[in-house]
Design an enzyme around this catalytic site. Structure first.
Site, PDB file in Angstrom:
ATOM      1  N   LYS A 193       0.839  -1.216   0.000  1.00 34.73           N
ATOM      2  CA  LYS A 193       0.000   0.000   0.000  1.00 34.73           C
ATOM      3  C   LYS A 193       0.868   1.257   0.000  1.00 34.73           C
ATOM      4  O   LYS A 193       0.629   2.179  -0.773  1.00 34.73           O
ATOM      5  CB  LYS A 193      -0.900  -0.027   1.234  1.00 34.73           C
ATOM      6  N   ASN A 194       1.871   1.291   0.869  1.00 38.84           N
ATOM      7  CA  ASN A 194       2.650   2.517   1.021  1.00 38.84           C
ATOM      8  C   ASN A 194       3.587   2.778  -0.154  1.00 38.84           C
ATOM      9  O   ASN A 194       4.219   3.824  -0.221  1.00 38.84           O
ATOM     10  CB  ASN A 194       3.456   2.472   2.329  1.00 38.84           C
ATOM     11  N   CYS A 251      -5.707   7.797   8.872  1.00 39.89           N
ATOM     12  CA  CYS A 251      -5.913   7.305  10.230  1.00 39.89           C
ATOM     13  C   CYS A 251      -5.602   8.406  11.236  1.00 39.89           C
ATOM     14  O   CYS A 251      -4.687   9.200  11.028  1.00 39.89           O
ATOM     15  CB  CYS A 251      -5.008   6.102  10.486  1.00 39.89           C
ATOM     16  N   ARG A 260      -0.886  15.293  12.031  1.00 35.46           N
ATOM     17  CA  ARG A 260      -0.053  14.875  10.891  1.00 35.46           C
ATOM     18  C   ARG A 260       0.119  16.060   9.941  1.00 35.46           C
ATOM     19  O   ARG A 260      -0.472  16.116   8.864  1.00 35.46           O
ATOM     20  CB  ARG A 260      -0.689  13.671  10.178  1.00 35.46           C
ATOM     21  N   ASP A 290       4.489   1.085  12.167  1.00 39.84           N
ATOM     22  CA  ASP A 290       3.298   0.354  11.708  1.00 39.84           C
ATOM     23  C   ASP A 290       3.216  -1.059  12.287  1.00 39.84           C
ATOM     24  O   ASP A 290       2.146  -1.659  12.333  1.00 39.84           O
ATOM     25  CB  ASP A 290       3.294   0.252  10.174  1.00 39.84           C
ATOM     26  N   ILE A 343       6.889   8.434  16.900  1.00 41.05           N
ATOM     27  CA  ILE A 343       6.599   8.964  15.563  1.00 41.05           C
ATOM     28  C   ILE A 343       5.157   9.473  15.499  1.00 41.05           C
ATOM     29  O   ILE A 343       4.895  10.549  14.945  1.00 41.05           O
ATOM     30  CB  ILE A 343       6.892   7.889  14.504  1.00 41.05           C
ATOM     31  N   ARG A 364      -8.276  -0.453   4.401  1.00 42.79           N
ATOM     32  CA  ARG A 364      -7.357   0.498   3.769  1.00 42.79           C
ATOM     33  C   ARG A 364      -6.014  -0.136   3.474  1.00 42.79           C
ATOM     34  O   ARG A 364      -5.305   0.302   2.577  1.00 42.79           O
ATOM     35  CB  ARG A 364      -7.127   1.686   4.700  1.00 42.79           C
TER      36      ARG A 364
HETATM   37  C1  UD1 Z   1       4.087   6.849   6.060  1.00 46.54           C
HETATM   38  C2  UD1 Z   1       3.289   5.592   5.922  1.00 46.54           C
HETATM   39  C3  UD1 Z   1       2.768   5.141   7.276  1.00 46.54           C
HETATM   40  C4  UD1 Z   1       3.920   5.009   8.263  1.00 46.54           C
HETATM   41  C5  UD1 Z   1       4.738   6.285   8.302  1.00 46.54           C
HETATM   42  C6  UD1 Z   1       5.996   6.171   9.145  1.00 46.54           C
HETATM   43  C7  UD1 Z   1       2.417   5.902   3.686  1.00 46.54           C
HETATM   44  C8  UD1 Z   1       1.233   6.090   2.817  1.00 46.54           C
HETATM   45  N1  UD1 Z   1       2.190   5.858   5.004  1.00 46.54           N
HETATM   46  O1  UD1 Z   1       3.200   7.835   6.560  1.00 46.54           O
HETATM   47  O2  UD1 Z   1       2.126   3.882   7.125  1.00 46.54           O
HETATM   48  O3  UD1 Z   1       3.391   4.778   9.559  1.00 46.54           O
HETATM   49  O4  UD1 Z   1       5.169   6.634   6.971  1.00 46.54           O
HETATM   50  O5  UD1 Z   1       6.789   5.119   8.702  1.00 46.54           O
HETATM   51  O6  UD1 Z   1       3.518   5.739   3.214  1.00 46.54           O
HETATM   52  N2  UD1 Z   1       5.534  14.969   9.833  1.00 46.54           N
HETATM   53  C9  UD1 Z   1       5.562  16.343  10.029  1.00 46.54           C
HETATM   54  N3  UD1 Z   1       5.523  17.125   8.922  1.00 46.54           N
HETATM   55  C10 UD1 Z   1       5.453  16.641   7.657  1.00 46.54           C
HETATM   56  C11 UD1 Z   1       5.422  15.232   7.479  1.00 46.54           C
HETATM   57  C12 UD1 Z   1       5.463  14.419   8.595  1.00 46.54           C
HETATM   58  O7  UD1 Z   1       5.620  16.821  11.164  1.00 46.54           O
HETATM   59  O8  UD1 Z   1       5.424  17.407   6.707  1.00 46.54           O
HETATM   60  C13 UD1 Z   1       5.549  14.087  11.014  1.00 46.54           C
HETATM   61  C14 UD1 Z   1       4.233  13.287  11.137  1.00 46.54           C
HETATM   62  O9  UD1 Z   1       3.247  14.053  11.790  1.00 46.54           O
HETATM   63  C15 UD1 Z   1       4.669  12.097  11.953  1.00 46.54           C
HETATM   64  C16 UD1 Z   1       6.107  11.871  11.462  1.00 46.54           C
HETATM   65  O10 UD1 Z   1       6.531  13.084  10.855  1.00 46.54           O
HETATM   66  O11 UD1 Z   1       4.667  12.414  13.301  1.00 46.54           O
HETATM   67  C17 UD1 Z   1       6.247  10.726  10.487  1.00 46.54           C
HETATM   68  O12 UD1 Z   1       5.432  10.990   9.369  1.00 46.54           O
HETATM   69  P1  UD1 Z   1       5.772  10.449   7.917  1.00 46.54           P
HETATM   70  O13 UD1 Z   1       7.060   9.697   7.925  1.00 46.54           O
HETATM   71  O14 UD1 Z   1       5.621  11.575   6.967  1.00 46.54           O
HETATM   72  O15 UD1 Z   1       4.610   9.425   7.710  1.00 46.54           O
HETATM   73  P2  UD1 Z   1       3.597   9.368   6.499  1.00 46.54           P
HETATM   74  O16 UD1 Z   1       4.317   9.632   5.227  1.00 46.54           O
HETATM   75  O17 UD1 Z   1       2.385  10.147   6.840  1.00 46.54           O
END
Ligand code: UD1
Length: 426
Positions: free
Chosen positions: A22-23, A116, A121, A308, A330, A400
């Protein structure tokens, strides 16, 4: 509302072939908007988030045809540049469309991406990095963002303040279309980032360094349609391994690089399982279901123990003869599944950024509710470990990330089926 009905306890035995990730498929879908011609993807999991992505393509006037585990995408005829709020609210991954829309149309607006509820986020790193490439923010607030880049994007040297997976994917995609060279530092090293880079390279991009903390992209090369096979889903593989560890049994998980599972396998070995790798893409696990507590376990970015997998490991350890504290820094709300674990009779609680589980006890059937995708899958595992018929409601969260979680576990001997409505209320 869909629900999962589980009759436990189960002992799991057999083998599973891991589906596409998915990711990985979601950022690849979005990046395909930059390709001229047709992109054909294989190993596409049939998930509700993938259907939502196909709806976004249709809303933009692009073609996205899903057939079995293939997807045929074409963005040549793109007519719209805004994603309807109802679609962006369906999933977090709508954020991946920000960069391709900005590049294709010079502007991109996104209302708050859904997904979720794992805590706040923000998308500030996505936006900040795009601004370093020449984009300007014209509206921000309430989770919505609108950017313009009338003169296109240019190469830059940018350091992410945190190795966000999504922001790395946004900036990697954007850098392919930006004029000149982009160096991205402090990026995420997750396998799904590597898979996106491989897809973009297959489409014609010039990328080096994916899988390390620094990615270099020589941008501006035209991207063309290509054929690509999506990488396997290490989280689905982990779901099966954790279920077998907690329930007891012998399973073989095939198709996922064993190295990606090693952080989990190391923990499961410490908990008392026998876990081996039978080949570069095959892992085997056997467990008598009597596990030991692990003390403190900390999640981390790749190659650490993935956030995850944390609720899944928590489920496996519910009946362990000692305590485990799993700490996730995280996401602040990673362990909403703790309430469901407790309803199943477990000693389980979420406290701050930690999940506390264990201290041997028998689990009993209950009606519980999925709080989110991985928390829901963790509750299915816990229900398989429990005596009697449990119902896991709000299965739409589980859909999902799992094509059909009942079909995933049924061949391993689990008594599990999907239901409609709310059997608990009857
Ligand atoms: C992706 C995965 C999710 C996984 C996560 C961490 C997908 C579709 N989803 O989510 O399953 O749990 O990586 O491995 O790939 N953050 C900020 N600002 C930003 C972006 C992120 O503060 O602009 C913070 C987020 O709030 C969170 C942390 O960084 O606390 C990690 O987020 P991120 O690595 O971006 O996760 P996702 O890409 O949302």
């Amino acid at each position: 509302m869909r629900s999962i009905i589980v009759s436990g306890p189960s002992r799991l035995s057999g083998s599973v072939c891991v589906p596409g990730a998915k990711n990985s498929v979601l950022p690849i879908f979005a990046a395909s908007l930059l390709c001229a011609g047709t992109v054909t993807l294989h190993n596409v999991p049939r998930l509700s988030d993938v259907s939502a992505a196909a709806e976004i393509h249709a809303a933009l006037g692009c073609t996205a045809v899903l057939a079995g585990h293939a997807a045929v995408l074409c963005a040549d005829g793109m007519t719209a540049c805004d994603i309807p709020h109802t679609l962006s609210a369906k999933m977090r991954s709508s954020v991946f469309y920000l960069a391709p829309l900005l590049i294709r149309t010079g502007r991109a607006a996104l209302s708050a991406p859904g997904g979720c509820n794992l805590g706040p986020r923000p998308i500030d790193i996505h936006v900040d990095g795009l601004c370093a490439m020449g984009a300007q923010v014209v509206q921000e607030g309430g989770g919505a963002s609108a950017l313009v880049a009338p003169d296109g994007l240019h190469g830059t040297d940018y350091t992410l303040r945190f190795p966000s997976v999504g922001a790395t994917e946004t900036l990697l995609t954007a850098a392919c279309a930006a004029r000149g060279t982009t160096v991205l530092r402090g990026v995420a090293e997750e396998p799904e980032v590597v898979d996106l880079a491989r897809f973009l390279r297959a489409a014609g991009a010039d990328i080096a360094g994916e899988g390390t903390s620094r990615i270099t992209v020589r941008g501006g090369r035209p991207l063309f349609g290509t054929e690509y096979t999506v990488c396997p889903d290490r989280i689905v593989a982990a779901t099966v391994l954790c279920a077998a560890a907690g329930c007891g049994g012998e399973v073989i998980v095939d198709g996922c690089p064993a190295a990606q599972l090693e952080p989990l396998l190391t923990l499961l070995r410490r908990a008392g399982c026998v876990a081996t790798t039978l080949g570069p893409r095959t892992a085997a696990l056997s467990s008598d279901g009597v596990l030991h507590g692990l003390g403190l376990v900390q999640t981390g970015v790749y190659p650490g123990f993935p956030t995850d997998m944390a609720p899944l490991l928590g489920a496996a350890l519910l009946r362990a003869d000692g305590m485990t504290v799993i700490r996730d820094t995280i996401f602040s709300n990673r362990f909403a599944c703790a309430a469901g674990f407790a309803e199943l009779g477990a000693n389980a609680a979420a406290s701050g950024e930690s999940l506390i589980v264990g201290g041997a006890c028998a689990l009993r059937a209950a009606c519980v509710s999925s709080p989110d995708l991985r928390g829901g899958a963790a509750l299915v595992i816990a229900a398989m470990m429990s005596e009697g018929e449990s119902v896991v409601e709000d299965a739409q969260y589980i859909d999902r990330g799992y094509e059909d979680i009942a079909a995933l576990f049924a061949p391993l001997g689990a008594q599990i089926e999907t239901g409609c409505g709310c059997p608990c209320a009857v």
